[in-house]
Each structure stands twice: as structure tokens, then as C-alpha cells.
Enzyme design. Structure first.
Site, PDB file in Angstrom:
ATOM      1  N   ARG A   1       0.833  -1.210   0.000  1.00  0.00           N
ATOM      2  CA  ARG A   1       0.000   0.000   0.000  1.00  0.00           C
ATOM      3  C   ARG A   1       0.864   1.256   0.000  1.00  0.00           C
ATOM      4  O   ARG A   1       0.557   2.235  -0.686  1.00  0.00           O
ATOM      5  CB  ARG A   1      -0.945  -0.012   1.213  1.00  0.00           C
ATOM      6  CG  ARG A   1      -2.081  -0.970   1.005  1.00  0.00           C
ATOM      7  CD  ARG A   1      -2.942  -1.189   2.224  1.00  0.00           C
ATOM      8  NE  ARG A   1      -4.030  -2.107   1.858  1.00  0.00           N
ATOM      9  CZ  ARG A   1      -4.962  -2.513   2.689  1.00  0.00           C
ATOM     10  NH1 ARG A   1      -4.971  -2.100   3.949  1.00  0.00           N
ATOM     11  NH2 ARG A   1      -5.906  -3.342   2.274  1.00  0.00           N
TER      12      ARG A   1
ATOM     13  N   TYR B   1      -6.158  -1.222  -6.916  1.00  0.00           N
ATOM     14  CA  TYR B   1      -5.484  -2.429  -6.371  1.00  0.00           C
ATOM     15  C   TYR B   1      -4.872  -2.205  -4.984  1.00  0.00           C
ATOM     16  O   TYR B   1      -4.852  -1.102  -4.497  1.00  0.00           O
ATOM     17  CB  TYR B   1      -4.534  -3.063  -7.374  1.00  0.00           C
ATOM     18  CG  TYR B   1      -3.321  -2.318  -7.899  1.00  0.00           C
ATOM     19  CD1 TYR B   1      -2.772  -1.197  -7.288  1.00  0.00           C
ATOM     20  CD2 TYR B   1      -2.689  -2.813  -9.044  1.00  0.00           C
ATOM     21  CE1 TYR B   1      -1.640  -0.586  -7.805  1.00  0.00           C
ATOM     22  CE2 TYR B   1      -1.550  -2.201  -9.574  1.00  0.00           C
ATOM     23  CZ  TYR B   1      -1.041  -1.087  -8.946  1.00  0.00           C
ATOM     24  OH  TYR B   1       0.075  -0.498  -9.452  1.00  0.00           O
ATOM     25  N   GLU B   2      -4.461  -3.297  -4.390  1.00  0.00           N
ATOM     26  CA  GLU B   2      -3.958  -3.311  -2.997  1.00  0.00           C
ATOM     27  C   GLU B   2      -5.003  -2.799  -2.013  1.00  0.00           C
ATOM     28  O   GLU B   2      -4.687  -2.127  -1.039  1.00  0.00           O
ATOM     29  CB  GLU B   2      -2.668  -2.484  -2.839  1.00  0.00           C
ATOM     30  CG  GLU B   2      -1.560  -2.801  -3.809  1.00  0.00           C
ATOM     31  CD  GLU B   2      -1.129  -4.249  -3.814  1.00  0.00           C
ATOM     32  OE1 GLU B   2      -1.580  -5.017  -2.936  1.00  0.00           O
ATOM     33  OE2 GLU B   2      -0.351  -4.625  -4.707  1.00  0.00           O
ATOM     34  N   GLY B   3      -6.266  -3.158  -2.254  1.00  0.00           N
ATOM     35  CA  GLY B   3      -7.351  -2.660  -1.419  1.00  0.00           C
ATOM     36  C   GLY B   3      -7.859  -1.373  -2.024  1.00  0.00           C
ATOM     37  O   GLY B   3      -7.125  -0.385  -2.068  1.00  0.00           O
TER      38      GLY B   3
ATOM     39  N   GLN C   1      -9.524   1.409   2.007  1.00  0.00           N
ATOM     40  CA  GLN C   1      -8.565   2.213   2.784  1.00  0.00           C
ATOM     41  C   GLN C   1      -9.313   3.141   3.753  1.00  0.00           C
ATOM     42  O   GLN C   1      -8.905   3.310   4.901  1.00  0.00           O
ATOM     43  CB  GLN C   1      -7.691   3.076   1.859  1.00  0.00           C
ATOM     44  CG  GLN C   1      -6.952   2.319   0.774  1.00  0.00           C
ATOM     45  CD  GLN C   1      -6.059   1.228   1.304  1.00  0.00           C
ATOM     46  OE1 GLN C   1      -5.389   1.410   2.322  1.00  0.00           O
ATOM     47  NE2 GLN C   1      -6.071   0.088   0.656  1.00  0.00           N
TER      48      GLN C   1
END
Lengths: 619, 280
Positions: free
Chosen positions: A306, A452-454, A459
Site C-alpha cells: 500500500r 489495487y492493494e485494497g 482504505q
């Protein structure tokens, strides 16, 4: 290649700005020459900045549009990456730029994170699609370093840190995206202690390449009989190739490349569909020795990733800004507005037009603002490392700020990145929409960062649901306390007074809104939280950015006083004026929005919850 | 093989328009204003360093040094940065002769280098053919004369024959002249020497292809650069008197380009080329 833009470097960075943040604003100098950074001095830092920037421009930059236009494809079940990527990978590891922050015990240089994020910005800015392969490799290595057994560390780490083997993270499945707990991949324990892995993973960045002899996939799967949901997931080391304990390649490990996505951007990066164990021959090792710890282990990598996405965001946005700035000084169009009645007035560079100046300063303030967030996060991480085991209170403070800043860096950084790239295209005008200039690629590449990555909504829920209350709310209190202190000390600043007032209003608005949301949690009004969490993350990020830009401005104003007159101090004087005006712009034009958002949010409007599915449209 | 590589920092040629001439004051000679300039190593000197490194290593295992490359520069303490950069790129040790730029001319540098060669005793002095600031192209030739050593100029490729002689292809009008020079010698190089096959030297296998251009300073070497020796000498240590022969009388900017002329017909163009430009 299909058009005019060939293998040419378009990347550029403002090294003066990077040095300002590292040395003048965030006090990197205090860390140098002392353990654990004893081998680092200012000379080394400067040489690393210069050389890694040169490397990025010379080796990675020219491949950026090549990767975009040519993309990746499959031949004989194997991914083929764009021309030049393989050589660039070799050169990258020869030059050592992926080991700046790696621990010395693994052959790295153990640099402060504040420095390694600067180097990463150059690598990603020059070619974000390429930089994903080594980026994920480092992320996967760190998980093994943190949770692996001694034998796993010995086998995998040297090979992954020196670039012989690559790494990936495999979470997503066709029916398990944001809902990771729905993963259906399975692991069955074998008599030899390993596990038979079976399942399909989707959207795997760097899932295949043609430049390393092996790829180490970190795969989330459920051991037979484990609980449903995220609690029953374990993390496995699954090689593309089977190896023996000495690392010798024995043959394929039944990991099949099922396809590559055709994407909007980052086309040089393979985004793979991987089938594990189609023939029941895929073996994996449990990371560590205990099952069902997959999520906390993966979160270690997710946190790194992240921050990495935040870095990608500022890297690409900064490249877009600086390219647009260059173009605005060259392109002549129309007369200066002061001569608007005179048809024969000289044509001027578009940077003279007020709205272009507004866009340029807007981009500058936002780029430098999100960069501040990242360097601050990195500096807190360094502060944690330095104080760990010596000063518990200081270590806990620094770690708390890292945790709090991760969602801001990832989500605010990436939202801004796309918008900055969009503004860059607008500065170019019509040619910005063509592939002759790099802005459109930056814009397409940057869109994935908010997903992406959450996703950025995840977040914001992480921020509101976990981070605000973490440590009994102490992290948030410390964050707001730091800003409050700056406001108190600078309330009567002769040059920044009005800006500080805006900061104060935003500070109050964020504190008040945090309390309001706490109230919703307490009164069970849970459905309000996801409606407003994205907006709250933005408010808190703008407060942080406004604060950090104003800190920079106050330093710039002080430093200007000591400059030599005339030519000698001219360059620094212009630089500091730029810092000051970007901060003032942000304070006067963006910070008032924080207060407005707080007011809007306080009305607790539920229209988006009240509307029925059928009421959205009649089709 | 032991190789001495003289290096000079130059004002970044990409920012050459920022070079300003300070107005002569109080009877002093006119001077180029150096404050605010950005410095970088002279590119031809970087090519010489790259060639020197290739002559003292196995290109397939560059970490093991098989010879010694000593870099030397003339200048104030800030020039240590140029030397550190060379050390990070792979040079083994460095020497700085502590002087200020206005104490120097090509002849003085050549005389000082000759004395330094007596002390250091290299097998080869390898240098750039010229610096991109003043473009004098003198120092190698003067140095060879002072030393009484053979010289080869404008080397585009170098073949090392058993560390005793070099076969050198030097650039000439319309082609290349191939010469063999016995060591010790003074050689200056031009840019083609850093082509992938610009330098051939055992024990690098003949099949090995270098990357085009000069090498990057790798991270581990940057970290080691400070630990490599950097010696500071004075001109007096070399027994050389700081008495430059060249005096700068004045500086002038090149004349501004005149505006072009638009011709109406081909005939007019031919006429102008014939009678005004006199190129036909």
C-alpha cells in the site's frame, strides 16, 4: 511500435525538491552516521540520489512507452514481456537499486526508508509498469523474512534479493476480490510436510515473466477443514518451478499461466490468471509453521504494497506535472491577456495564461503534498527503527503515525495522482490526448492505483474502522496534537498568518468529524460510516497535506533570509518562493473545502442509501 | 596494469548558457563567473575512465580488480566529489592536486602530471581527448613530450596486447589509422572507445559485450567509495611552480546568428548560393 513515440526517456524529477524534503524538512541528517545507519553520510545519500535518478532516466525511462505500446503476450504457455525489460531487470540488480533499504544481512545497504522511498520514486516514475516486478519481489521477500522458517529464509531470500527469482502476492480469485475471505483455493497436507495446492488466482501482478528462472508466489489458500472466511486462510510459498533444498531447479511445479489481462494501463506489467495444481502436482510450503495465519502474514505484505502504491501515485503524478510544465514553457498560443484587444500582439508561451498557471500550481501543490505524506511516513518508520528497544514511548508514537498514514498515503495519493494526470493532459490541450506526448499514458497508468492493494474505499474503512481508534485513539490524538502545536507556534506568522487560519479551521473540522463518527459507532448508526468514510479520508489527508506544505513554507521563508543577493542565491530563492506559494495556494484554495465537507457530512444526508435499486435508471 | 586517469570537472554543458563573464574590476583579468554553475565530470574523461576500467578487469566478473586505476584531478576541495564519483564507478584510488582554477593552464597541468607520473609510475596515462569547456586538446600531447613517452591521440578502440603494448585504432579524416604503441605511453580517447567492443583486453573473453557507454556507479561501490584512498597534494609537493603561461585577455560571446532570408524562386536561390555564399 505503432506511433511516433519511440524509445525515448520522458521522465524527469526535481532533485532539489527531494533534497529539500529529506534534509531541510524531515531531518534525514539527524539519522545519518549513527546506528543503524552508521555507514550513511550526506555524500552517500546525494550520490545515491544522483546515480539512481540517472539510472532511471537512462535505463528504465526509454522503455516506458515501449512497454505501453508493445505490452505483454503469451507464447507456448509463457509470458513474453516487452522488449528491453529483461536487460533492464539484469541492469537493475547489477546496479543494486533494489537493495538500498534491504537489511545488510541480506546483502543490502540498510538505508533509512526516507531515502529508499526517494529512489523508488525514480524507478517507478521512469517506468511504473516495469517497477512492479521488482517491487512485488521485495514485498514477497519481506514476508518470508518476517514469518518464514530459517530454512525458508536461507533458500528464498538470497535469490529473491539479488534478482535471480521474482515474487508475487496471490490473493484475488474470480469470486474473491475485495472479499478475500471468499477464497476457494485449497491446500492439502502431504506426507512430506508440504501441501498440495489447488485453485485459480486472478489479477496477479508480475504473475509470470521471462527474465527470472523462478517466481515465488505467496498464495492464500484454505487447508482442508479450516474455518470459512479470512480466519481459515493460510499463506503458502509456491514456486513456479520445483526446486531442491539447495535451490536447484527440478522442473515445473504445475502452475499454469491461464491468461493475461488486456488493460487500460501498466501494459508492460503482466497481470496473470494462474491455475495452481490443475494436474494435482503443485506443491507449496506453509509460510512459517502454523496454519491459518495467512491474513496477518499477508497484511505485512499488504502494508508494504500500500505504501508502494502511494509511491507509484506520486511518481507518475510528478512525471506528468513536470512534463506538462516543460510543454507549457515551449508551446506558444494566443497573446498575453493584457493584450487581448491587440490582434498583432506577440504570441506567448501558454504558461503565461492565468488558467494554465493555476493548473500548474495546483499540480505542484498536490504532487509535493502527497510526496510529503510519503516522506513523513517513511521518516516515522525510521524513527521507529531508531527508538525500538530504547525509548518505548517514542517508538510507539512513530509506529502509530506510520499505521495512521498508510491509508492516507495509499488512497489520497492515488486519487490525487489520477486527477493530477488528468490536469496535465488539460495543460497540453489537444496534443495531450494523443500518444505523441506522455501525459495520456501517465493518466491511464495511474487509474489502477486507486483500485489495487485494497480499493480506496477499503482504505477509508481501514482508517475509520481501525486506525482512528487504534491504541485507544492515541495515534489520532498525537497526529492532531502535532498539527495543533504547529498552529499555535505559527498563529502570528507574518507571511503565513491567513494560511495558518485556514489550517486551524480544517484542524477543528477534522477533530469534530472524528467525534461525530465515533458517535455513530456508539449509537449503532453503522450504515452512515461507509457513506462518508471516503470523504473523511480526504478531509484528513488534506489537513495533513496543508499542514506539511505550510511547515515546508515556514522553513523556506527562514532559509530565504540567509541567501546571498543576486545571481548566487537566485536559484534557491526561486525554489523557496515556489515552496511558499504552493503551500499558500493549497491553504487558500483547498483547505477551506475541509470545513465545507465537515458541514456537509454533519447533515447526515442518506439519499444514496434511501434510493432503491430500480430508481437509479429505467433501463 | 597501472593506469593514471586525469579527470576534470566542467560546467554542465547542458546549462552552458548560464556561463557569465564577470566584469573585470580593479585591474584584474576578466574571469568566468563560476558561482551558481552545475558541475559534472568532463564526458571524455569519463570515457577514459571506462576504458581504463575495462583494461584492468575481467568484464564478466568486474568486482575482482586485476589492475589499478588511479584518478587525479586539479582543483579546490569541491572537486573531491568528482573523484568520489569516479571511485564509486570503479577507480581504485584518487589524488587531488589542490589548486584553484585560475592558477591553471594546459601546460601547467601537463608539467604537474609529468611529475605525478614520476611518483605514481603508471604503465599508461589514459585521458579524454579534450575537455568540453575550453576544448584545448593539449594536455595529452604536452604530457607525452615532457615525459618523452610515445603518444596516441583520438583512440576509438584499444586492444591490450599482454600489458606491454596496445594496438589502437585512432580516428582520422575518412577512416581509422591502426597503430601499435609500446607502454608506457600517453593515450587520449574519443567517445567511440566506450562502444560495446571499444576495448579488448585479456582476461575478458573475446565474446563478451560491454553495455554501450560508461558504466553506472553501483550502489555497493557508492557505499565503499569513501573508504578508498583520496590523497591531496600541493603543486609544491610536485616541485611545480604555479606559473601559468596562458593569460586571459578577454572574453567575447560568439556573434548572434543573423536572420535568414526567404527566396522567391529557385533561380534566386541558385544565384545566392553561387554569388553570396559562394558554395556552388
Amino acid at each position: 511500435m505503432s506511433n511516433a513515440q519511440t524509445a525515448q526517456n520522458r521522465y524527469k524529477a526535481d532533485l532539489r525538491e527531494i533534497r529539500f524534503l529529506l534534509f531541510e524538512q524531515f531531518g534525514l541528517g539527524e539519522l545519518l552516521g549513527k546506528e543503524p545507519y552508521a555507514s550513511w553520510g550526506e555524500d552517500e545519500v546525494n550520490m545515491v540520489l544522483d546515480e539512481s535518478y540517472k539510472f532511471s532516466c537512462d535505463v528504465l525511462g526509454p522503455l516506458n512507452s515501449v512497454g505501453d505500446r508493445v505490452g505483454c503476450h503469451i507464447e507456448n504457455g509463457q509470458a513474453v514481456t516487452p522488449p528491453g525489460f529483461k536487460e533492464a531487470w539484469t541492469k537493475l540488480y547489477e546496479a543494486g537499486w533494489k537493495s538500498v533499504g534491504v537489511k545488510t544481512e541480506h546483502g543490502g545497504q540498510g538505508a533509512p526508508m526516507a531515502l529508499s522511498v526517494a529512489v523508488e520514486e525514480f524507478l517507478s516514475g521512469a517506468n511504473v509498469a516495469f517497477a512492479m516486478y521488482p517491487g512485488l519481489t521485495v514485498g514477497a521477500s519481506e514476508v518470508i523474512d518476517h514469518f518464514g522458517t530459517p530454512a525458508q529464509k536461507e533458500l528464498y531470500l538470497p535469490r529473491m534479493f539479488d534478482g535471480r527469482w521474482a515474487g508475487t502476492m496471490c490473493l484475488t480469485e474470480p469470486a474473491a476480490g475485495s472479499d478475500v475471505g471468499a477464497a476457494r483455493s485449497t491446500a492439502k497436507k502431504l506426507p512430506n510436510g508440504k501441501y498440495s495446492i489447488k485453485g485459480t488466482k486472478l489479477f496477479i501482478s508480475g504473475g509470470d515473466n521471462d527474465f527470472t528462472e523462478n517466481i515465488i508466489h505467496l498464495v492464500l489458500a484454505r487447508v482442508d477443514g479450516a474455518p470459512q472466511g479470512t480466519k481459515g486462510l493460510s499463506l503458502f510459498i509456491v514456486g513456479k518451478m520445483k526446486t531442491d533444498a539447495s535451490g536447484a531447479i527440478l522442473g515445473p511445479n504445475d502452475v499454469a499461466l491461464g491468461g493475461l489481462e488486456h488493460k487500460m494501463g501498466i501494459n508492460g506489467s503482466t497481470t496473470a490468471l494462474l491455475n495452481f495444481g490443475e494436474n494435482d502436482q503443485c506443491e507449496g510450503e506453509l509460510v512459517g509453521t502454523v496454519e491459518n495465519l495467512g491474513m496477518p502474514q499477508m497484511f505485512k505484505m499488504m502494508n508494504v504494497a500500500r505504501i508502494g502504491v502511494g509511491l507509484q501515485s506520486v511518481s507518475v503524478a510528478s512525471a506528468a506535472f513536470l512534463n506538462a510544465l516543460e510543454y507549457s514553457k515551449e508551446r506558444k498560443q494566443g497573446p498575453n491577456i493584457r493584450n487581448w484587444k491587440d490582434a498583432n500582439a506577440p504570441r506567448v508561451a501558454i504558461i503565461e495564461h492565468p488558467d494554465v498557471r493555476r493548473m500548474l500550481l495546483d499540480m505542484k501543490a498536490r504532487v509535493e503534498g502527497i510526496r510529503c505524506l510519503i516522506v513523513k511516513l517513511a521518516r516515522h518508520q525510521d524513527g521507529f527503527v531508531v527508538n525500538q528497544g530504547k525509548d518505548d514511548a517514542a517508538a510507539s508514537y512513530h509506529l502509530g503515525q506510520v499505521d495512521l498514514l498508510v491509508p492516507l498515503v495509499k488512497a489520497y495519493g492515488s486519487d490525487q495522482s489520477f486527477r493530477i494526470c488528468e490536469t496535465a493532459i488539460q495543460v497540453y490541450g489537444g496534443v495531450g490526448y494523443t500518444k505523441d506526448y506522455p501525459a495520456e499514458q501517465y493518466c491511464r497508468d495511474s487509474k489502477i492505483f486507486s483500485i489495487y492493494e485494497g480499493t480506496n474505499h477499503i482504505q477509508s474503512m481501514d482508517l475509520v474502522g481501525r486506525k482512528l481508534g487504534q491504541n485507544g485513539g492515541a495515534n489520532l490524538q498525537a497526529f492532531l496534537g502535532d498539527i495543533g502545536k504547529f498552529i499555535a507556534e505559527n498563529a502570528s506568522h507574518p507571511a503565513l498568518g491567513p494560511s495558518i487560519k485556514e489550517l486551524q479551521a480544517a484542524h477543528e473540522a477534522v477533530g469534530m468529524t472524528a467525534m461525530r463518527m465515533l458517535g455513530w459507532f456508539q449509537m449503532g448508526q453503522m450504515s452512515m460510516v461507509p457513506v462518508v468514510s471516503t470523504r473523511f479520508l480526504e478531509m484528513m489527508s488534506e489537513l495533513a497535506v496543508g499542514w506539511l506544505l505550510l511547515v515546508g513554507a515556514s522553513i523556506a521563508i527562514e532559509k530565504t533570509k540567509g541567501l546571498a543577493d543576486g545571481e548566487e542565491g537566485a536559484k534557491d530563492r526561486a525554489f523557496y518562493a515556489g515552496k511558499t506559494l504552493a503551500a499558500k495556494y493549497f491553504a487558500m484554495n483547498v483547505l477551506p473545502g475541509v470545513k465545507l465537507k465537515a458541514e456537509v457530512l454533519g447533515r447526515e444526508d442518506t439519499s444514496s442509501l434511501d434510493i432503491s435499486d430500480t430508481a437509479f435508471a429505467t433501463v | 596494469m597501472k593506469i593514471l586517469v586525469p579527470l576534470k570537472r566542467v560546467a554542465d554543458p547542458e546549462n552552458a548558457n548560464k556561463v557569465k563573464i564577470a566584469a573585470p574590476a580593479g585591474g584584474l583579468a576578466p574571469k568566468i563567473e563560476t558561482t551558481g554553475l552545475e558541475w559534472k565530470p568532463n564526458p571524455f574523461d569519463e570515457y577514459a575512465l571506462e576504458a581504463a576500467l575495462r583494461l584492468t578487469e575481467n568484464g564478466t566478473a568486474v568486482k575482482a580488480r586485476l589492475g589499478e586505476v588511479i584518478v587525479v584531478t586539479f582543483g579546490p576541495a569541491e572537486c573531491d566529489q568528482t573523484l568520489r564519483g569516479a571511485l564509486a564507478t570503479g577507480a581504485d584510488r584518487a589524488i587531488r592536486v589542490d589548486v584553484t582554477d585560475d592558477q591553471l593552464d594546459g601546460d601547467l597541468v601537463a608539467r604537474a602530471l609529468a611529475k605525478l607520473v614520476d611518483q605514481v609510475k603508471p604503465d599508461l596515462v589514459l585521458m579524454g581527448k579534450q575537455t568540453v569547456d575550453s576544448d584545448s586538446n593539449q594536455v595529452a600531447q604536452l604530457l607525452a613530450a615532457y615525459l618523452g613517452w610515445p603518444q596516441v591521440t583520438f583512440a576509438a578502440n584499444i586492444v591490450n596486447e599482454d600489458n606491454k603494448a596496445l594496438k589502437i585504432g585512432r580516428v582520422a579524416d575518412g577512416g581509422q589509422i591502426n597503430v601499435r604503441v609500446q607502454l608506457p605511453a600517453v593515450v587520449n580517447v574519443e567517445d567511440r572507445v566506450v562502444n560495446p567492443k571499444g576495448v579488448t583486453s585479456p582476461p575478458t573473453p573475446a565474446t563478451h559485450k560491454y553495455a554501450d557507454g560508461v558504466r553506472f556507479a553501483p550502489l555497493p561501490a557508492i557505499m565503499q567509495a569513501k573508504k578508498k584512498p583520496l590523497e591531496v597534494k600541493k603543486l609544491a609537493d610536485l616541485g611545480v611552480e604555479a606559473a601559468p603561461k596562458v593569460k586571459y585577455l578577454g572574453y567575447e560571446a560568439p556573434p548572434a546568428r543573423k536572420a535568414g532570408v526567404k527566396v522567391k524562386t529557385v533561380a534566386e536561390l541558385v544565384d545566392k548560393l553561387k554569388n553570396e555564399a559562394k558554395v556552388l
